[in-house]
Design a protein around this motif. Sequence first.
Motif, PDB file in Angstrom:
ATOM      1  N   ALA A 149      -4.682   2.035   2.709  1.00 47.04           N
ATOM      2  CA  ALA A 149      -4.467   2.737   1.369  1.00 47.04           C
ATOM      3  C   ALA A 149      -5.021   4.071   1.393  1.00 47.04           C
ATOM      4  CB  ALA A 149      -4.434   1.638   0.213  1.00 47.04           C
ATOM      5  N   LEU A 150      -4.236   4.942   1.077  1.00 51.19           N
ATOM      6  CA  LEU A 150      -4.966   6.383   0.715  1.00 51.19           C
ATOM      7  C   LEU A 150      -4.754   6.555  -0.796  1.00 51.19           C
ATOM      8  CD1 LEU A 150      -3.426   8.673   3.451  1.00 51.19           C
ATOM      9  CD2 LEU A 150      -5.542   7.220   3.502  1.00 51.19           C
ATOM     10  N   ASP A 151      -4.417   5.760  -2.058  1.00 54.85           N
ATOM     11  CA  ASP A 151      -4.473   5.720  -3.173  1.00 54.85           C
ATOM     12  C   ASP A 151      -4.880   4.223  -3.673  1.00 54.85           C
ATOM     13  OD1 ASP A 151      -3.395   8.577  -3.884  1.00 54.85           O
ATOM     14  OD2 ASP A 151      -1.773   7.438  -2.282  1.00 54.85           O
ATOM     15  N   ASP A 152      -5.530   4.312  -4.974  1.00 59.07           N
ATOM     16  CA  ASP A 152      -5.745   2.978  -5.397  1.00 59.07           C
ATOM     17  C   ASP A 152      -4.252   2.232  -5.456  1.00 59.07           C
ATOM     18  OD1 ASP A 152      -8.192   3.647  -5.657  1.00 59.07           O
ATOM     19  OD2 ASP A 152      -8.331   4.187  -7.761  1.00 59.07           O
ATOM     20  N   THR A 153      -4.366   0.980  -5.274  1.00 55.55           N
ATOM     21  CA  THR A 153      -2.839   0.349  -5.189  1.00 55.55           C
ATOM     22  C   THR A 153      -2.872  -0.721  -6.219  1.00 55.55           C
ATOM     23  OG1 THR A 153      -3.381  -1.200  -3.621  1.00 55.55           O
ATOM     24  CG2 THR A 153      -2.531   0.811  -2.844  1.00 55.55           C
TER      25      THR A 153
END
Length: 289
Positions: A149-153
Amino acid sequence: MTVADRLSVVGLLSAAETAAFRADGFVTVDSLIDASLIDPLKERFERLFRGDFETGTAPDEVNWQEGRSDPALARQICNGWKADRLIASVVLDARFGEAVAGLAGWPGARIVQDNVIWKPPAARSFGFHRDNAYLSWYKPTEMFSCWIALDDTTASGGTMELARGSHRWPTGSDVMGEFHDPEDYRAPVRAAAAAAGVELDLAAVEVAAGGGSFHHGWAWHGSGPNRSGRHRRSLVLHCASSEARFDRAGFGEGNGPIYSRYARLTDDEMDENHFPILWQSDGYRTPGI
C-alpha cells in the motif's frame, strides 16, 4: 542511502505470520517499505499513467491513460517495472522474492508480473478473482503475491478484500466474471463459497502506507469502489517458482496471449530478461537487476 537500504528488511516471515498465512491464505504485514519511498513512488505512478516511460520500454499492459480513459475507472498497469527504474528497484528486491519463496515452499522466486494500481476517489471496483485461474501458460501453475500500500487503506477506500481460507476451496470450475468495474464485484466469490459449502468470511487489508500483505494464488480477492474521498495506490508483485517453465498448451488461456510472446522457439525456459529470478536458495539471482 540506496533504495535497497530504504526497504524494510522482510526476509522470511515469522512463525506466527507464516501460520496465519497457511490458515487464511493471506497475511497482513505492518511495514514492507520505508516511508521515504512512498512519495517518490507516487510520483512515478503519475508519470506511468501519463504515458511517460523512463526506460523507453512500455509496460506489458496499460489499462488506463490520462486524457484517454474513463476517469471513473480504477487505473492499472502491468509490469511497470519494465518502464520505471524506481518501481523495478522495489518489485525486484531479493527480500520480497525470499519471503514469497518461503511461503510457497519454492527453491526460489521469479517475477511474472507486477501491478501498478491507482484508485482515485469514486473509482470503481475490481471483481473478485483467483490469480492462479489465469495461469495455464506456465507450470507449475501457481502464483504467490505481495501487495504494498502506498496510501493508508480502509474498507471504505476500496482496499483489497480476501476470502479467508479460500485457498483451500475446490479449484477447476471457477467463474471469474468481469474484472474491471463489474456490476457486483463480490458475486464470483459468493458463488464459489456456496459451491464449496462454506460461509463467506471477507477480510479487508487495512494498513498504513508502506504496509501490505502476502496472498496465495488460490485465495479469492477483489476490491470495491473507493468511497473514501482519498486516493488509494498500491504496488503488487506476483511471483512464480524460479523453476517455472512455459506450458504451450495453455498459451491461449487466461493472460497467456499476452505473456506467451516471450516464449522462445527452441525450448520452454522463461527468459530472465522478462521473468527475472529475484531470489534463489543457492544464492543465484538474475544478474543486473
